[in-house]
Scaffold this motif. Sequence first.
Motif, mmCIF file in Angstrom:
data_model
loop_
_atom_site.group_PDB
_atom_site.id
_atom_site.type_symbol
_atom_site.label_atom_id
_atom_site.label_comp_id
_atom_site.label_asym_id
_atom_site.label_seq_id
_atom_site.Cartn_x
_atom_site.Cartn_y
_atom_site.Cartn_z
ATOM 1 N N UNK A 102 -0.760 15.631 6.959
ATOM 2 C CA UNK A 102 -0.257 14.280 7.209
ATOM 3 C C UNK A 102 -0.695 13.737 8.557
ATOM 4 N N UNK A 103 -0.927 14.614 9.518
ATOM 5 C CA UNK A 103 -1.325 14.129 10.843
ATOM 6 C C UNK A 103 -2.723 13.537 10.851
ATOM 7 N N UNK A 104 -3.502 13.820 9.817
ATOM 8 C CA UNK A 104 -4.848 13.256 9.743
ATOM 9 C C UNK A 104 -4.867 11.889 9.068
ATOM 10 N N UNK A 105 -3.727 11.470 8.510
ATOM 11 C CA UNK A 105 -3.658 10.184 7.830
ATOM 12 C C UNK A 105 -3.529 9.058 8.855
ATOM 13 N N UNK A 106 -4.106 7.899 8.595
ATOM 14 C CA UNK A 106 -4.005 6.786 9.551
ATOM 15 C C UNK A 106 -2.576 6.255 9.630
ATOM 16 N N UNK A 107 -2.197 5.836 10.813
ATOM 17 C CA UNK A 107 -0.900 5.215 11.001
ATOM 18 C C UNK A 107 -0.901 3.808 10.416
ATOM 19 N N UNK A 132 0.846 -1.185 0.000
ATOM 20 C CA UNK A 132 0.000 0.000 0.000
ATOM 21 C C UNK A 132 0.887 1.242 0.000
ATOM 22 N N UNK A 133 0.374 2.355 -0.516
ATOM 23 C CA UNK A 133 1.155 3.591 -0.506
ATOM 24 C C UNK A 133 1.147 4.256 0.862
ATOM 25 N N UNK A 134 2.254 4.920 1.163
ATOM 26 C CA UNK A 134 2.339 5.632 2.428
ATOM 27 C C UNK A 134 3.364 6.738 2.362
ATOM 28 N N UNK A 135 3.515 7.423 3.461
ATOM 29 C CA UNK A 135 4.557 8.443 3.590
ATOM 30 C C UNK A 135 5.059 8.483 5.016
ATOM 31 N N UNK A 136 6.219 9.074 5.186
ATOM 32 C CA UNK A 136 6.800 9.277 6.510
ATOM 33 C C UNK A 136 6.498 10.707 6.930
ATOM 34 N N UNK A 137 5.819 10.869 8.073
ATOM 35 C CA UNK A 137 5.468 12.232 8.493
ATOM 36 C C UNK A 137 6.656 12.918 9.162
ATOM 37 N N UNK A 138 6.456 14.152 9.581
ATOM 38 C CA UNK A 138 7.564 14.947 10.121
ATOM 39 C C UNK A 138 8.117 14.381 11.425
ATOM 40 N N UNK A 139 7.321 13.555 12.100
ATOM 41 C CA UNK A 139 7.788 12.926 13.335
ATOM 42 C C UNK A 139 8.431 11.581 13.082
ATOM 43 N N UNK A 140 8.489 11.164 11.821
ATOM 44 C CA UNK A 140 9.094 9.878 11.488
ATOM 45 C C UNK A 140 8.135 8.714 11.503
ATOM 46 N N UNK A 141 6.839 8.971 11.650
ATOM 47 C CA UNK A 141 5.840 7.897 11.683
ATOM 48 C C UNK A 141 5.404 7.547 10.265
ATOM 49 N N UNK A 142 5.089 6.276 10.061
ATOM 50 C CA UNK A 142 4.624 5.789 8.773
ATOM 51 C C UNK A 142 3.113 5.935 8.706
ATOM 52 N N UNK A 143 2.638 6.705 7.720
ATOM 53 C CA UNK A 143 1.219 6.971 7.536
ATOM 54 C C UNK A 143 0.733 6.350 6.237
ATOM 55 N N UNK A 144 -0.498 5.902 6.236
ATOM 56 C CA UNK A 144 -1.076 5.271 5.057
ATOM 57 C C UNK A 144 -1.665 6.317 4.118
ATOM 58 N N UNK A 145 -1.453 6.096 2.820
ATOM 59 C CA UNK A 145 -2.079 6.924 1.785
ATOM 60 C C UNK A 145 -3.187 6.169 1.063
#
Length: 282
Positions: free
Chosen positions: A51-56, A13-26
């Motif tokens: 990004x903070x609204x994206x699920x971990x 699945x697609x995702x990104x790394x947020x500013x805190x280093x957490x992996x979030x789902x796209x």
Amino acid sequence: MKLVRFGNIGEEQPGLIDHAGALRSLAGVVNDIDGAALSPEGLAKLAALDTQSLPLAPSGVRIGPCVGRVGKLIGIGLNYSDHAAESGLPVPTEPIVFMKATSSISGPYDPVEIPADAEKTDWEVELAFVIGTRAKKVSEADALKHVAGYCIVNDVSERAWQIERQGQWTKGKSHDTFSPMGPWLVTADEIPDAGNLGMRLDVNGVRRQNGSTRTMIFGVAYLVSYLSRFMTLHPGDVITTGTPPGVGLGMKPQVYLKPNDVMRLEIDGLGYQQQTVVVEGA
């Protein structure tokens, strides 16, 4: 942005790394980290997200190759002057181009398989760039506009197949798991100078490669322009740009990978990879 793909093999699945280093789902935002997502429009859409609204993503989930649906995986050979010297080969006057099968792409932490009949399997830490905009006969001055971002590729090579058998390098570069990619794709806006990045590779904790993209013979802009004369580059195509010195082929005596070896690769700003070597079918 740091774009990533996660999940089981073939189900990423697609995702990104947020500013805190957490992996979030796209999931639900884009279908994949592919050519469509890496277009200027796709990247602008991702950059505008909260990004903070994206699920971990689930804790401990597997990280897959950072680009999906790769159309072309192109390699550049002997593109570092110091690597050409250790190989005892002349510095190329124009880029040496070969293809790697896209079926060789694997995740950055997946095991690397030594083929059952392999003899001289080698490591190569490489900077790769990913195309975001169609490029055909583009000028060097405009070339970087076509680059979506950068990542690490381990251009694993079976030297006996590559060098000692007739034909092109492709067959020595294309076995399954011979192109670990990632851990993430870093968008081009976060890498202001791809020609000045430190590169390192360790085998079993011993530093084998310690170089810099400063010694590349042909830089990223030149390679985009050059390749686009011979083939159209499409969004999602990946070009891996060569390796600095320190490969097993160049050592005296030569040293090659064996089962249970652990490779760790790192490039400044692009994270790190780590793979354990296994034997095919074991």
